[in-house]
Enzyme design. Sequence first.
Site, PDB file in Angstrom:
ATOM      1  N   ASN A 276       0.840  -1.205   0.000  1.00 57.36           N
ATOM      2  CA  ASN A 276       0.000   0.000   0.000  1.00 57.36           C
ATOM      3  C   ASN A 276       0.875   1.254   0.000  1.00 57.36           C
ATOM      4  O   ASN A 276       2.101   1.157   0.008  1.00 57.36           O
ATOM      5  CB  ASN A 276      -0.954  -0.026   1.207  1.00 57.36           C
ATOM      6  CG  ASN A 276      -0.182  -0.121   2.501  1.00 57.36           C
ATOM      7  OD1 ASN A 276       0.561   0.779   2.854  1.00 57.36           O
ATOM      8  ND2 ASN A 276      -0.335  -1.245   3.200  1.00 57.36           N
TER       9      ASN A 276
ATOM     10  N   PRO B   5      -2.774 -12.038  10.563  1.00 57.12           N
ATOM     11  CA  PRO B   5      -3.174 -11.784  11.958  1.00 57.12           C
ATOM     12  C   PRO B   5      -3.335 -10.287  12.178  1.00 57.12           C
ATOM     13  O   PRO B   5      -2.614  -9.492  11.569  1.00 57.12           O
ATOM     14  CB  PRO B   5      -1.987 -12.321  12.772  1.00 57.12           C
ATOM     15  CG  PRO B   5      -0.857 -12.435  11.812  1.00 57.12           C
ATOM     16  CD  PRO B   5      -1.439 -12.598  10.440  1.00 57.12           C
TER      17      PRO B   5
ATOM     18  N   PHE C 181      -4.370   3.170  14.966  1.00 58.19           N
ATOM     19  CA  PHE C 181      -4.703   4.179  13.959  1.00 58.19           C
ATOM     20  C   PHE C 181      -5.882   3.675  13.142  1.00 58.19           C
ATOM     21  O   PHE C 181      -6.006   2.465  12.922  1.00 58.19           O
ATOM     22  CB  PHE C 181      -3.508   4.446  13.027  1.00 58.19           C
ATOM     23  CG  PHE C 181      -2.581   5.508  13.545  1.00 58.19           C
ATOM     24  CD1 PHE C 181      -1.723   5.223  14.596  1.00 58.19           C
ATOM     25  CD2 PHE C 181      -2.569   6.778  13.007  1.00 58.19           C
ATOM     26  CE1 PHE C 181      -0.866   6.185  15.095  1.00 58.19           C
ATOM     27  CE2 PHE C 181      -1.717   7.758  13.495  1.00 58.19           C
ATOM     28  CZ  PHE C 181      -0.863   7.467  14.547  1.00 58.19           C
TER      29      PHE C 181
ATOM     30  N   LYS D  28     -10.953  -3.895  19.025  1.00 52.12           N
ATOM     31  CA  LYS D  28      -9.547  -4.253  19.258  1.00 52.12           C
ATOM     32  C   LYS D  28      -9.144  -4.044  20.716  1.00 52.12           C
ATOM     33  O   LYS D  28      -7.996  -4.235  21.072  1.00 52.12           O
ATOM     34  CB  LYS D  28      -8.639  -3.466  18.312  1.00 52.12           C
ATOM     35  CG  LYS D  28      -8.946  -3.710  16.833  1.00 52.12           C
ATOM     36  CD  LYS D  28      -7.849  -3.225  15.903  1.00 52.12           C
ATOM     37  CE  LYS D  28      -8.310  -3.299  14.448  1.00 52.12           C
ATOM     38  NZ  LYS D  28      -7.223  -3.358  13.482  1.00 52.12           N
TER      39      LYS D  28
HETATM   40  N1  CTP Z   1      -3.520  -3.355  12.305  1.00 46.29           N
HETATM   41  C1  CTP Z   1      -2.667  -4.354  12.724  1.00 46.29           C
HETATM   42  N2  CTP Z   1      -2.639  -5.542  12.074  1.00 46.29           N
HETATM   43  C2  CTP Z   1      -3.443  -5.764  10.995  1.00 46.29           C
HETATM   44  C3  CTP Z   1      -4.301  -4.742  10.553  1.00 46.29           C
HETATM   45  C4  CTP Z   1      -4.325  -3.535  11.224  1.00 46.29           C
HETATM   46  O1  CTP Z   1      -1.938  -4.163  13.701  1.00 46.29           O
HETATM   47  N3  CTP Z   1      -3.392  -6.929  10.401  1.00 46.29           N
HETATM   48  C5  CTP Z   1      -3.563  -2.085  13.050  1.00 46.29           C
HETATM   49  C6  CTP Z   1      -3.057  -0.888  12.276  1.00 46.29           C
HETATM   50  O2  CTP Z   1      -1.681  -0.678  12.523  1.00 46.29           O
HETATM   51  C7  CTP Z   1      -3.907   0.238  12.853  1.00 46.29           C
HETATM   52  C8  CTP Z   1      -5.216  -0.435  13.201  1.00 46.29           C
HETATM   53  O3  CTP Z   1      -4.906  -1.827  13.326  1.00 46.29           O
HETATM   54  O4  CTP Z   1      -3.397   0.719  14.073  1.00 46.29           O
HETATM   55  C9  CTP Z   1      -6.333  -0.231  12.229  1.00 46.29           C
HETATM   56  O5  CTP Z   1      -5.987  -0.680  10.989  1.00 46.29           O
HETATM   57  P1  CTP Z   1      -7.007  -0.656   9.756  1.00 46.29           P
HETATM   58  O6  CTP Z   1      -6.345  -1.308   8.603  1.00 46.29           O
HETATM   59  O7  CTP Z   1      -7.482   0.744   9.562  1.00 46.29           O
HETATM   60  O8  CTP Z   1      -8.180  -1.497  10.336  1.00 46.29           O
HETATM   61  P2  CTP Z   1      -8.645  -2.922  10.048  1.00 46.29           P
HETATM   62  O9  CTP Z   1      -8.845  -3.558  11.357  1.00 46.29           O
HETATM   63  O10 CTP Z   1      -7.711  -3.626   9.113  1.00 46.29           O
HETATM   64  O11 CTP Z   1     -10.047  -2.673   9.379  1.00 46.29           O
HETATM   65  P3  CTP Z   1     -10.461  -2.294   7.868  1.00 46.29           P
HETATM   66  O12 CTP Z   1      -9.338  -2.696   6.938  1.00 46.29           O
HETATM   67  O13 CTP Z   1     -11.691  -3.073   7.679  1.00 46.29           O
HETATM   68  O14 CTP Z   1     -10.721  -0.822   7.852  1.00 46.29           O
END
Ligand code: CTP
Length: 403
Positions: free
Chosen positions: A210, A305, A323, A341
Amino acid sequence: MNLLRQKRILLGISGGIAAYKSAELIRRLQDQGADVRIIMTSSAMEFVKPLTYQALSSYPIHTDLLDPNAEAAMGHIELARWADVFVIAPATANTIAQIVHGEANDLLSTVILASRAPLVVVPAMNQAMWANAATQANMQTLRERHINILGPDSGSQACGDVGEGRMLDVADIVAQLGDVFKNDQLAGKHVVITAGPTREAIDPVRYISNHSSGKMGYALAQAALEAGAAVTLISGPTQLTTPERATTVQVISALDMHKAASDACQDADIFIACAAVADYRPIDIAEQKIKKNDDEMSISLTKNPDILADISHSHDSLFTVGFAAETHDLIKHATGKLERKKLNMIIANNVGADSSTGFNTDDNAVEVLYQDKTSIKQQSFAQCSKTILAKQLITFIAEKHPS
Ligand code: CTP
């Protein structure tokens, strides 16, 4: 620790003979890795031509509040927002009086009023002007407003007088300026931060990833170091220089990041998950480069995970900060993530296509949601550089973290 590296320093030069020393100051700040932009007052231009500073700084010099060309390139409000620190060197008795009275009658005084960056005043004037009761009263007002003051020095002056009022030596200004960024809000704490994107391999030459630049996570790591914390930075692939004194673990995939973050959080006090982790990875990684045979192809993915959720659910006493990068319904989605979370805090930002903040930008503006006893509270942080924002967020986290 070099506290000036990658800092954006706005240098305001007002009209005194010490203005010639500001040329040397620009070079020495650049030696520290700082980015320096310059505002001159009209009386400063009587002492040194703008071209001198322009050649040194490689940016146009800002001199006029009402110059449409300069405003088109970088307007005065943008300039005020750009700065991580605003240094006025030399600061004449007149400029100091303008600051005290909140005047906005030229570019320098206007940007001083408009800037939220820490202000550093480096006085330089004749010893009698410095000793004058009006100047001393003005200096007292600056101290009461917690404005940083460096110097002045004493000794022989350009006008032939001897006494207090000389601008501090350039080497001393550079040495003391970094202290503006230092505090002990997180002294003795271990802060773990994930930053940047992850890459999920498809074959030996391709991956899913990304647009995350890692800038926000790196700025948080730097701000946490400056607040006295021991910092472990777990970074996906970025183009950034790692902060001095952080323990940096370079990782590629979400699985690598998960392992590194879990290990580092064993003895951590605060975990800030800033990384843009790929939610899915290919089930199979092809051993050879995939050839283009068919008109269509599909890749089967499996869920990665959730590093943050996993760590926050398994460490009760860890203060966890997530975030939420969202394109719509910012607060609704961020609140959902905070609860799902099991986080102490979530920093939500808008990454919609029309947004000037967020992914791959130098600025950011965020809404912070946090658990406060039994309710969720909200705090806004206005648009500013990621360095300043990181500093504000670290201060906020330090306040909310139970010590
Ligand atoms: N995060 C993480 N591990 C993942 C996905 C996300 O630690 N596999 C953490 C990111 O670093 C961030 C937060 O979770 O602090 C939110 O991430 P985001 O991608 O916005 O949320 P998701 O839970 O993945 O939800 P979605 O993609 O449906 O918006």
